[in-house]
Design an enzyme around this catalytic site. Structure first.
Site, PDB file in Angstrom:
ATOM      1  CD  GLU A  34      -2.755   1.296   2.427  1.00  0.00           C
ATOM      2  OE1 GLU A  34      -2.719   0.413   3.309  1.00  0.00           O
ATOM      3  OE2 GLU A  34      -3.502   2.282   2.459  1.00  0.00           O
ATOM      4  NE  ARG A 259       3.315  -8.394  10.149  1.00  0.00           N
ATOM      5  CZ  ARG A 259       3.194  -7.277   9.398  1.00  0.00           C
ATOM      6  NH1 ARG A 259       4.100  -6.341   9.436  1.00  0.00           N
ATOM      7  NH2 ARG A 259       2.152  -7.115   8.633  1.00  0.00           N
ATOM      8  CE  LYS A 269       3.209   0.105   4.674  1.00  0.00           C
ATOM      9  NZ  LYS A 269       2.554  -0.084   3.379  1.00  0.00           N
TER      10      LYS A 269
END
Ligand code: ATP
Ligand code: MG
Length: 552
Positions: A34, A259, A269
């Site tokens: 994104e 992850r 982020k």
């Protein structure tokens, strides 16, 4: 140890099985960021995994911007992401934007409504939460759940036309409010957001939700293996539901993996943006943050990041990797690439009192004994030199083998030098050291008369180039978190130290991103942002040694 390209990578095994079963002619993966921030080292894991898998089996990998949330996204991020993926060494087959599929997604939502599988709801976000139920209690059906297909079609069209305010209505999939999987309890699939989109401008005021958009994006592009992180495991039934009920031709398969987490840093982020916005760091490319841009600026090489990502492997169980492991791969690569030079970070002046006033000797020294292809450079030696503060002690403890009054050491590549006097100002601060050299002991002449225990680095005071040297420490202190503290309370106040030092003259014209090993000190990168024609700035990439060992 598991390896991304080895047989213990369970995702690779799935791909192999699928190919052997003839399920796909060719595999297609995607990296779907994104554009709401800069990529970080966690994304690198996903990039390496997706690109290497497709590469190994002669498939394809798309770079797709998952840009369905207009308020957080920006073209600055789009550009940085492209740059970072390329810099890591990967080439995408196609570049797509999810926003290019908005019309198609809208049509698929209409299809769901027509099939009686989606409805417009008037409940507020808060009410929806109340109705959703819990892990132990089923949800409650919304009073708007049984609107007619016609009414839903009309309301959805009017949502698109902009007749309603943000949050006033929402389109939901009609699945099962009693499902044990909360994700399946009539998830929202389209919301109203009167906001300009970086790509589609003001064309839309309704936007698809991630869980609806992502499977459609994958199916539209013919992705075969849609790799995502573990938190989406519960969403997989919804993913499959969307692909099936929207009657997509392609049926991508979602596969989840753990992850990457690293010690002593933050990796979302959202948190990184907070560090930037609240000025804990200078920018997204500050060498202290684990963004790809920050790591690049600090001096990391793409090879070191790729090798690290391959070595950490792919697993289903979440874990935290020691940041020292990343540094291990960094040193391994820099060892091959960095020229070895001399620099003094915290200078003390040394005067060689028996060395002629105007004499300068040029010493030819190879940049690296192990890498003869680097060639050599000339280093001037003269009467006044700088050495590092660490290499002198007035009252040394036992076993200190560097310079102290009465002791003789080798000045690397030059002579044995003995300290005779310590000159101080009226406050007792050391101004300079008076030393003598022994002309017989010149390096490379085979002198064997006596031995010294220490060798130290130095630069010639008159010839050295002033340089700003930036030393970094971990940004986040990983100690036990006290109740109520956030990651911002764990920010290390001493994560950056700026020194004014000197480097040998061969580095005068060093260019952005040139990498050096300052002998005995560490690896350094010429900072691309702060270095100018008249000012050299170096970032410490990593110190020289660590006791860290990789388990084999
Ligand atoms: P963040 O929480 O940092 O914003 P994200 O998952 O929301 O991360 P996306 O832009 O959606 O970021 O991520 C693009 C791809 O990168 C996704 O497939 C995601 O699963 C993957 N990814 C993100 N963070 C990590 C990580 N720490 N380790 C491995 N893969 C990651
Ligand atoms: Mg995200």
């Amino acid at each position: 140890m598991e390896n991304i390209t080895s047989s213990s990578n369970f995702i690779r095994n799935i791909v192999v099985e699928d190919l052997e079963a003839g399920k796909y002619k060719e595999i297609v993966t995607r990296f779907p960021p994104e554009p709401n921030g800069y990529l970080h080292i966690g994304h690198a894991k996903s990039i390496v995994l997706n690109f290497e898998l497709a590469d190994e089996f002669k498939g394809k990998t798309n770079l797709r911007f998952d840009d369905t949330n207009p308020t957080k996204e920006d073209t600055e991020y789009v550009e940085s992401i492209k740059e970072d993926v390329k810099w890591l060494g990967f080439e995408w087959d196609e570049l797509f934007f999810a926003s290019n599929y908005f019309e198609e997604m809208y049509n698929r939502a209409v299809l769901l409504i027509k099939k009686g599988l989606a409805y417009v709801d008037d409940l507020s976000a808060e009410q929806m939460r109340e109705y959703r139920g819990t892990l132990t209690q089923p949800g409650k059906e919304s009073p708007f759940r049984n609107r007619s297909i016609e009414e839903n079609l009309d309301l959805f069209e009017r949502m698109r036309k902009g007749e309603f305010k943000d949050g006033e209505k929402i389109l939901r999939a009609k699945i099962d409010m009693a499902s044990p999987n909360i994700t399946m309890r009539d998830p929202a699939i389209y919301r109203i957001a009167h906001a300009s989109h970086h790509n589609t401008g003001d064309k839309w005021c309704i936007y698809p939700m991630y869980d609806f958009a992502h499977p459609l994006e994958d199916a539209i592009e013919g992705i075969t293996h849609s790799i995502c992180t573990l938190e989406f495991e519960d969403h997989r039934p919804l993913y499959d539901w969307v692909v099936r009920e929207c009657e997509m031709e392609n049926t991508p398969k979602q596969i989840e993996f753990a992850r990457l987490n690293l010690t002593n840093t933050v990796m979302s982020k959202r948190k990184l943006k907070q560090l930037v916005d609240e000025k804990f760091v200078d920018a997204w490319d500050d060498p202290r943050v684990p963004t790809i841009a920050g790591l690049r600026r600090k001096g990391f090489t793409p090879e070191s990041i790729r090798n690290f990502c391959k070595a950490i492997g792919v697993a289903k169980a979440a874990s935290t990797v020691d940041a020292q492991m990343l540094e291990h791969f960094l040193r391994e690569d820099l060892e091959k690439k960095a020229r070895k030079t001399m620099a003094v970070l915290r200078p003390i002046k040394v005067v060689i009192t028996n060395y002629p006033e105007d004499q300068v000797e040029m010493l030819e020294v190879p940049y690296s004994v192990d890498n003869p292809e680097f060639g050599s450079r000339m280093i001037p030696f003269s009467r006044e030199l700088y050495i590092d503060e660490d290499d002198f002690m007035e009252d040394p403890p036992k076993k200190y083998h560097r310079l102290y009054p009465g002791n003789e050491v080798r000045f690397k590549e030059a002579y044995f030098i003995k300290c005779n006097d310590v000159i101080k100002d009226e406050n007792g601060k050391i101004i300079e050291l008076h030393c003598t050299y022994d002309p017989e002991t010149k390096s490379g002449t085979g002198f064997t008369g006596r031995k010294v225990k220490g060798t130290i680095h130095w630069v010639s005071a008159k010839h050295a180039v002033p340089a700003e040297i930036r030393l970094y420490e971990p940004l986040i202190l990983d100690e036990e978190k006290e109740e109520g503290l956030t990651f911002l309370d764990q920010v290390n106040p001493n994560s950056l130290e700026i020194l004014q030092g000197f480097v040998e003259p061969s580095m005068k014209d060093a260019k952005a991103h040139d990498k050096f090993q300052f002998i005995r000190v560490g690896y350094f990168n010429v900072d691309p942002k702060y270095t100018t024609e008249d000012k050299l700035v170096f970032n410490r990439i990593v110190s020289l040694k660590s006791s860290f060992k990789i388990e084999k």
